[in-house]
Design a protein around this motif. Structure first.
Motif, PDB file in Angstrom:
ATOM      1  N   VAL A 166      52.735 -55.076 -27.710  1.00  0.00           N
ATOM      2  CA  VAL A 166      52.307 -53.807 -28.299  1.00  0.00           C
ATOM      3  C   VAL A 166      53.524 -52.944 -28.624  1.00  0.00           C
ATOM      4  CG1 VAL A 166      50.924 -51.709 -27.930  1.00  0.00           C
ATOM      5  CG2 VAL A 166      50.107 -53.902 -27.079  1.00  0.00           C
ATOM      6  N   ASN A 167      54.631 -53.195 -27.919  1.00  0.00           N
ATOM      7  CA  ASN A 167      55.856 -52.450 -28.216  1.00  0.00           C
ATOM      8  C   ASN A 167      56.294 -52.629 -29.663  1.00  0.00           C
ATOM      9  OD1 ASN A 167      56.065 -51.456 -25.592  1.00  0.00           O
ATOM     10  ND2 ASN A 167      57.354 -53.143 -24.896  1.00  0.00           N
ATOM     11  N   MET A 168      55.972 -53.780 -30.246  1.00  0.00           N
ATOM     12  CA  MET A 168      56.316 -54.002 -31.652  1.00  0.00           C
ATOM     13  C   MET A 168      55.569 -53.031 -32.561  1.00  0.00           C
ATOM     14  SD  MET A 168      56.349 -58.115 -32.076  1.00  0.00           S
ATOM     15  CE  MET A 168      56.972 -59.207 -30.801  1.00  0.00           C
ATOM     16  N   LEU A 169      54.312 -52.766 -32.226  1.00  0.00           N
ATOM     17  CA  LEU A 169      53.536 -51.816 -33.026  1.00  0.00           C
ATOM     18  C   LEU A 169      54.116 -50.417 -32.873  1.00  0.00           C
ATOM     19  CD1 LEU A 169      49.912 -53.044 -32.174  1.00  0.00           C
ATOM     20  CD2 LEU A 169      51.393 -53.756 -34.058  1.00  0.00           C
ATOM     21  N   ARG A 170      54.511 -50.086 -31.652  1.00  0.00           N
ATOM     22  CA  ARG A 170      55.079 -48.757 -31.410  1.00  0.00           C
ATOM     23  C   ARG A 170      56.379 -48.582 -32.196  1.00  0.00           C
ATOM     24  NH1 ARG A 170      53.577 -50.374 -25.706  1.00  0.00           N
ATOM     25  NH2 ARG A 170      51.576 -49.343 -25.331  1.00  0.00           N
ATOM     26  N   THR A 171      57.263 -49.561 -32.081  1.00  0.00           N
ATOM     27  CA  THR A 171      58.557 -49.414 -32.746  1.00  0.00           C
ATOM     28  C   THR A 171      58.431 -49.455 -34.264  1.00  0.00           C
ATOM     29  OG1 THR A 171      58.962 -51.800 -32.469  1.00  0.00           O
ATOM     30  CG2 THR A 171      59.909 -50.315 -30.829  1.00  0.00           C
ATOM     31  N   GLN A 172      57.378 -50.095 -34.790  1.00  0.00           N
ATOM     32  CA  GLN A 172      57.230 -50.138 -36.247  1.00  0.00           C
ATOM     33  C   GLN A 172      56.939 -48.756 -36.816  1.00  0.00           C
ATOM     34  OE1 GLN A 172      57.657 -53.178 -38.152  1.00  0.00           O
ATOM     35  NE2 GLN A 172      58.027 -51.497 -39.562  1.00  0.00           N
ATOM     36  N   THR A 173      56.002 -48.047 -36.201  1.00  0.00           N
ATOM     37  CA  THR A 173      55.713 -46.696 -36.707  1.00  0.00           C
ATOM     38  C   THR A 173      56.895 -45.773 -36.450  1.00  0.00           C
ATOM     39  OG1 THR A 173      54.648 -45.912 -34.662  1.00  0.00           O
ATOM     40  CG2 THR A 173      53.255 -47.022 -36.282  1.00  0.00           C
ATOM     41  N   GLU A 174      57.609 -45.993 -35.334  1.00  0.00           N
ATOM     42  CA  GLU A 174      58.764 -45.162 -35.028  1.00  0.00           C
ATOM     43  C   GLU A 174      59.879 -45.367 -36.050  1.00  0.00           C
ATOM     44  OE1 GLU A 174      57.768 -45.259 -30.238  1.00  0.00           O
ATOM     45  OE2 GLU A 174      59.457 -46.408 -31.020  1.00  0.00           O
ATOM     46  N   ALA A 175      60.112 -46.619 -36.413  1.00  0.00           N
ATOM     47  CA  ALA A 175      61.125 -46.900 -37.434  1.00  0.00           C
ATOM     48  C   ALA A 175      60.744 -46.272 -38.765  1.00  0.00           C
ATOM     49  CB  ALA A 175      61.313 -48.412 -37.588  1.00  0.00           C
ATOM     50  N   MET A 176      59.461 -46.291 -39.082  1.00  0.00           N
ATOM     51  CA  MET A 176      59.003 -45.650 -40.321  1.00  0.00           C
ATOM     52  C   MET A 176      59.252 -44.154 -40.286  1.00  0.00           C
ATOM     53  SD  MET A 176      55.428 -47.642 -41.148  1.00  0.00           S
ATOM     54  CE  MET A 176      55.094 -46.634 -42.599  1.00  0.00           C
ATOM     55  N   SER A 177      58.975 -43.523 -39.146  1.00  0.00           N
ATOM     56  CA  SER A 177      59.211 -42.090 -39.022  1.00  0.00           C
ATOM     57  C   SER A 177      60.681 -41.765 -39.242  1.00  0.00           C
ATOM     58  CB  SER A 177      58.790 -41.592 -37.635  1.00  0.00           C
ATOM     59  OG  SER A 177      57.399 -41.677 -37.447  1.00  0.00           O
ATOM     60  N   ALA A 178      61.562 -42.548 -38.600  1.00  0.00           N
ATOM     61  CA  ALA A 178      62.993 -42.298 -38.739  1.00  0.00           C
ATOM     62  C   ALA A 178      63.447 -42.488 -40.184  1.00  0.00           C
ATOM     63  CB  ALA A 178      63.767 -43.227 -37.811  1.00  0.00           C
ATOM     64  N   ALA A 179      62.936 -43.531 -40.826  1.00  0.00           N
ATOM     65  CA  ALA A 179      63.322 -43.796 -42.214  1.00  0.00           C
ATOM     66  C   ALA A 179      62.824 -42.695 -43.145  1.00  0.00           C
ATOM     67  CB  ALA A 179      62.771 -45.150 -42.643  1.00  0.00           C
ATOM     68  N   LEU A 180      61.563 -42.345 -43.018  1.00  0.00           N
ATOM     69  CA  LEU A 180      60.997 -41.323 -43.894  1.00  0.00           C
ATOM     70  C   LEU A 180      61.578 -39.943 -43.605  1.00  0.00           C
ATOM     71  CD1 LEU A 180      57.269 -42.488 -43.835  1.00  0.00           C
ATOM     72  CD2 LEU A 180      58.876 -42.698 -45.726  1.00  0.00           C
ATOM     73  N   GLY A 181      62.036 -39.734 -42.364  1.00  0.00           N
ATOM     74  CA  GLY A 181      62.638 -38.457 -42.012  1.00  0.00           C
ATOM     75  C   GLY A 181      64.072 -38.323 -42.461  1.00  0.00           C
ATOM     76  N   GLY A 182      64.690 -39.437 -42.911  1.00  0.00           N
ATOM     77  CA  GLY A 182      66.043 -39.367 -43.447  1.00  0.00           C
ATOM     78  C   GLY A 182      67.139 -39.649 -42.445  1.00  0.00           C
ATOM     79  N   ALA A 183      66.897 -40.543 -41.478  1.00  0.00           N
ATOM     80  CA  ALA A 183      67.939 -40.903 -40.515  1.00  0.00           C
ATOM     81  C   ALA A 183      69.081 -41.619 -41.215  1.00  0.00           C
ATOM     82  CB  ALA A 183      67.365 -41.790 -39.412  1.00  0.00           C
ATOM     83  N   HIS A 184      70.296 -41.413 -40.726  1.00  0.00           N
ATOM     84  CA  HIS A 184      71.473 -42.099 -41.265  1.00  0.00           C
ATOM     85  C   HIS A 184      71.440 -43.584 -40.896  1.00  0.00           C
ATOM     86  CE1 HIS A 184      75.736 -43.105 -41.910  1.00  0.00           C
ATOM     87  NE2 HIS A 184      75.767 -43.535 -40.659  1.00  0.00           N
ATOM     88  N   SER A 185      71.026 -43.873 -39.665  1.00  0.00           N
ATOM     89  CA  SER A 185      70.933 -45.247 -39.189  1.00  0.00           C
ATOM     90  C   SER A 185      69.832 -45.318 -38.145  1.00  0.00           C
ATOM     91  CB  SER A 185      72.269 -45.722 -38.598  1.00  0.00           C
ATOM     92  OG  SER A 185      72.692 -44.855 -37.563  1.00  0.00           O
ATOM     93  N   VAL A 186      69.321 -46.531 -37.924  1.00  0.00           N
ATOM     94  CA  VAL A 186      68.194 -46.709 -37.005  1.00  0.00           C
ATOM     95  C   VAL A 186      68.410 -47.966 -36.171  1.00  0.00           C
ATOM     96  CG1 VAL A 186      65.700 -47.021 -36.775  1.00  0.00           C
ATOM     97  CG2 VAL A 186      66.598 -45.609 -38.652  1.00  0.00           C
ATOM     98  N   THR A 187      68.186 -47.827 -34.870  1.00  0.00           N
ATOM     99  CA  THR A 187      68.117 -48.982 -33.979  1.00  0.00           C
ATOM    100  C   THR A 187      66.680 -49.142 -33.510  1.00  0.00           C
ATOM    101  OG1 THR A 187      70.378 -48.833 -33.139  1.00  0.00           O
ATOM    102  CG2 THR A 187      68.782 -49.950 -31.743  1.00  0.00           C
ATOM    103  N   VAL A 188      66.107 -50.297 -33.764  1.00  0.00           N
ATOM    104  CA  VAL A 188      64.802 -50.646 -33.201  1.00  0.00           C
ATOM    105  C   VAL A 188      65.068 -51.478 -31.956  1.00  0.00           C
ATOM    106  CG1 VAL A 188      62.696 -51.992 -33.521  1.00  0.00           C
ATOM    107  CG2 VAL A 188      63.559 -50.578 -35.396  1.00  0.00           C
ATOM    108  N   LEU A 189      64.701 -50.941 -30.800  1.00  0.00           N
ATOM    109  CA  LEU A 189      64.882 -51.698 -29.565  1.00  0.00           C
ATOM    110  C   LEU A 189      63.933 -52.896 -29.554  1.00  0.00           C
ATOM    111  CD1 LEU A 189      65.167 -48.913 -26.838  1.00  0.00           C
ATOM    112  CD2 LEU A 189      67.013 -50.269 -27.830  1.00  0.00           C
ATOM    113  N   PRO A 190      64.418 -54.089 -29.244  1.00  0.00           N
ATOM    114  CA  PRO A 190      63.525 -55.247 -29.141  1.00  0.00           C
ATOM    115  C   PRO A 190      62.399 -54.979 -28.147  1.00  0.00           C
ATOM    116  CG  PRO A 190      65.811 -55.961 -29.183  1.00  0.00           C
ATOM    117  CD  PRO A 190      65.834 -54.463 -29.065  1.00  0.00           C
ATOM    118  N   PHE A 191      61.270 -55.617 -28.367  1.00  0.00           N
ATOM    119  CA  PHE A 191      60.060 -55.307 -27.595  1.00  0.00           C
ATOM    120  C   PHE A 191      60.240 -55.527 -26.097  1.00  0.00           C
ATOM    121  CE2 PHE A 191      59.595 -59.855 -28.421  1.00  0.00           C
ATOM    122  CZ  PHE A 191      59.077 -60.345 -27.230  1.00  0.00           C
ATOM    123  N   ASN A 192      61.169 -56.404 -25.703  1.00  0.00           N
ATOM    124  CA  ASN A 192      61.350 -56.717 -24.283  1.00  0.00           C
ATOM    125  C   ASN A 192      62.575 -56.050 -23.687  1.00  0.00           C
ATOM    126  OD1 ASN A 192      63.122 -58.206 -25.837  1.00  0.00           O
ATOM    127  ND2 ASN A 192      62.960 -60.077 -24.602  1.00  0.00           N
TER     128      ASN A 192
END
Length: 620
Positions: free
Chosen positions: A316-342
């Motif tokens: 389920v962490n994958m679902l969480r990080t997917q929406t989080e990455a979208m928020s960061a991208a749409l918000g205009g982050a310079h760079s993004v780290t998606v923590l692996p699910f484990n």
């Protein structure tokens, strides 16, 4: 607008807000509008169920363009291209270099090299680490827990002696003595001013940022979005003040700072947070009188929070990080780290790292979120959120300034107390399931069982306080930890004992018994208990006999409120050592309690405390 479009819209008369409100109230059929539809946020303001163009009236900065001060619409004039960052733990310099080169060929555009001890880093082994990495094509970030290391100086020397054009190198170190103070509780009086020499030397590489503000420390300690941003901005202002007082120009000081912010699963709020951050940071820097407005750009690296990640049902962490990455991208982050699910419970694997990379690559290559600058611009909702968050953040920021700045406010305990109060409220809502953690406090995987060997510290806050700490420190934790510890206790108990069984004794009204049985199965499965649901029993005797045959430890009576007064006492009379639980909060509860029936579970229960109680009753 084409003439045919004008005619089309002319066929529809405008609908006023008053008409919409009248229709909504009619559909609510007497329900309280505020309770039913207005969202009370942790951030200190309310969110309406809908917004219209009129809600944008009078809002500032709507006419600014992307890439223009105050940068609320982003730092870039065109596009929204962010860097995909993967972190690599450096224990062997050659191995880390090899892994870095490998992932750069798989879509990564930013590398984070994490050192456990940077005192061993020399110019020679730093050269080994960066061998064959084109520093003009990929961002490099050097992260060390020590604030006394010389990574920045070594990097500048390496770049200046190399073949690269210094102006095209984008890099950072993560020196943050104030952030270290937050976690460890100690800071030298000259910790910030000592950075002057580093900032001055780093100017040789114009896009090299040497100072980090770790807003994610607040986010992972249970803060609200407003608190994370306000305290991060206050910390940034502390750096600006001390550095400029030490003789560093405001332009150089501001360009030396990079913000490392968390990103959680509050989708629209997180988008608005980054827009708000750029707006307010630009105003803060402007107050210092920089020569160039470009110095006021807030550069943000976003990392998906650990706070809301789970050990149970980890995919389920994958679902969480997917929406989080979208928020960061749409918000205009310079760079993004998606923590692996484990990442929160074990060393990451090639598979989990690949998934984390691909989550961002899909957003760029298939969703094309990087093609449009400020894709959320003009959204009635997000623009309103941006303003609402800005109001609350600025208010809290000023409170910190009135106390003498970030360090003074932290010494006083103000910042810790604010975050602790918020974290306690969030924990309470999780315990009551008013906030859901999918797979943990709601809808758990009934068949999942952890094996022995998990480090018990995984269920405890992270305490990095040093001996002799002068202040109370922040202790990052995960909101699911208490529930995970609860369930893990059951898993370990069942290694040598029968796993507790909750049996649904369903009778009477079909709709009520089915709904309450489903609720109760989820309730007890949260603690790792086995559960057995049933279609229904014709008599109490049949139900009790079936429960005994199944070996039930807990018998959950599931029926309607009207039937409990008669059925519950009959069930209680026939049970021996089994624990009787009534699903619901019937009007006859007091009457049943007088007859010795004392266990009730319902939507207002503090499920965490209730389940701990049942574990105790069962000797777990």
């Amino acid at each position: 607008m084409a003439e045919k479009d004008k005619k089309l819209f002319a066929d529809f008369s405008p609908v006023s807000t008053e008409e919409w409100e009248a229709k909504i109230n009619a559909d609510l059929k007497g329900k309280n509008y505020e309770r039913a539809l207005v969202w009370k946020t942790y951030e200190g303001f309310s969110v309406r169920p809908y917004y219209r163009q009129e809600n944008l009236a009078g809002k500032e900065n709507l006419d600014s363009l992307p890439g223009e001060f105050p940068y609320v619409r982003g730092n870039n004039k065109t596009g929204n291209d962010w860097l995909i960052r993967q972190n690599i733990f450096v224990t062997d310099f050659e191995a880390a270099n090899k892994k870095g080169l490998t992932v750069l060929g798989k879509g990564v555009t930013s590398l984070g090299f994490l050192f456990s001890d940077c005192c061993s880093v020399t110019k020679e082994n730093l050269a080994v680490l960066l061998k064959d990495i084109c520093l003009e094509a990929a961002e490099v970030n050097l992260v060390c827990p020590s604030d006394d290391c010389n990574l920045a100086e070594l990097f500048v020397d390496l770049v200046s002696a190399g073949k690269w054009d210094n102006k095209n190198v984008i890099a950072s170190t993560a020196t943050d003595p104030i952030g270290t103070y937050v976690l460890k509780g100690v800071i030298a009086d000259d910790a910030v001013t000592k950075l002057k020499a580093v900032v001055e030397k780093a100017k040789m590489v114009p896009n090299f940022r040497t100072i980090a503000v770790h807003g994610k420390f607040f986010a992972n300690s249970g803060s609200s979005i407003v608190q994370e941003l306000a305290f991060a901005l206050a910390e940034g202002a502390e750096y600006l003040t001390q550095l400029t007082e030490a003789g560093v120009s405001i332009d150089d000081a501001a360009k030396a700072i990079k913000f490392n912010m968390g990103v959680g699963n509050n989708y629209f709020m997180e988008i608005a947070k980054l827009r708000t951050g750029r707006l307010l940071w630009s105003k803060i820097v402007e107050a210092y009188g920089p020569d160039s407005k470009s110095a006021a750009k807030m550069i943000v690296h976003s990392e998906t929070n650990r706070y809301n990640k789970t050990i149970y049902d980890p995919y389920v962490n994958m679902l969480r990080t997917q929406t989080e990455a979208m928020s960061a991208a749409l918000g205009g982050a310079h760079s993004v780290t998606v923590l692996p699910f484990n990442a929160v419970y074990e060393e990451t694997t090639e598979f989990s790292e690949r998934i984390a990379r691909n989550q961002q690559i899909l957003l760029q290559e298939e969703s094309h979120l990087n093609k449009i600058a400020d894709p959320s611009a003009g959204s009635y909702y997000i623009e309103t959120l941006t303003e609402s968050i800005a109001d609350q953040v600025w208010k809290l920021f000023l409170e910190v300034q009135e106390k003498g700045g970030f360090i003074a406010a932290f010494k006083e305990g103000f910042i810790q107390n604010e975050i602790k109060a918020m974290a306690a409220e969030r924990d309470k809502r999780v315990a009551q399931r008013r906030d859901n953690i999918l797979g943990t406090n709601q809808f758990p995987n009934f068949s999942e069982k952890l094996k022995p060997g998990f480090d018990g510290s995984l269920f405890e806050p992270i305490d990095l306080s040093e001996e002799g700490a002068k202040v109370e420190t922040l202790k990052p934790y995960r909101e699911s930890q208490a529930f995970e510890a609860l369930r893990y206790t059951t898993d370990m108990y069942s290694q040598d004992n029968k796993r507790p069984l909750a049996f649904m004794l369903t009778m009477g009204n079909l709709a009520f018994r089915k709904a309450r049985a489903q609720f109760s199965c989820n309730f007890f499965a949260v603690a790792g208990f086995d559960v057995i649901d049933n279609n229904g029993f014709a008599t109490v005797e049949d139900g009790v006999a079936a429960a005994r045959k199944a070996g039930a430890d807990i018998v959950v009576l599931c029926s309607s409120d009207d039937e409990y007064a008669e059925i519950a006492p009959k069930v209680a009379e026939q049970l021996d050592d089994e624990i009787l639980v009534v699903a619901g909060a019937p009007a006859c509860m007091d009457e049943l309690k007088e007859k010795g029936i004392t266990n009730f579970i319902h939507v207002k229960s503090n499920i965490l405390e209730e389940l701990k109680g049942y574990q105790n009753k069962l000797g777990i």
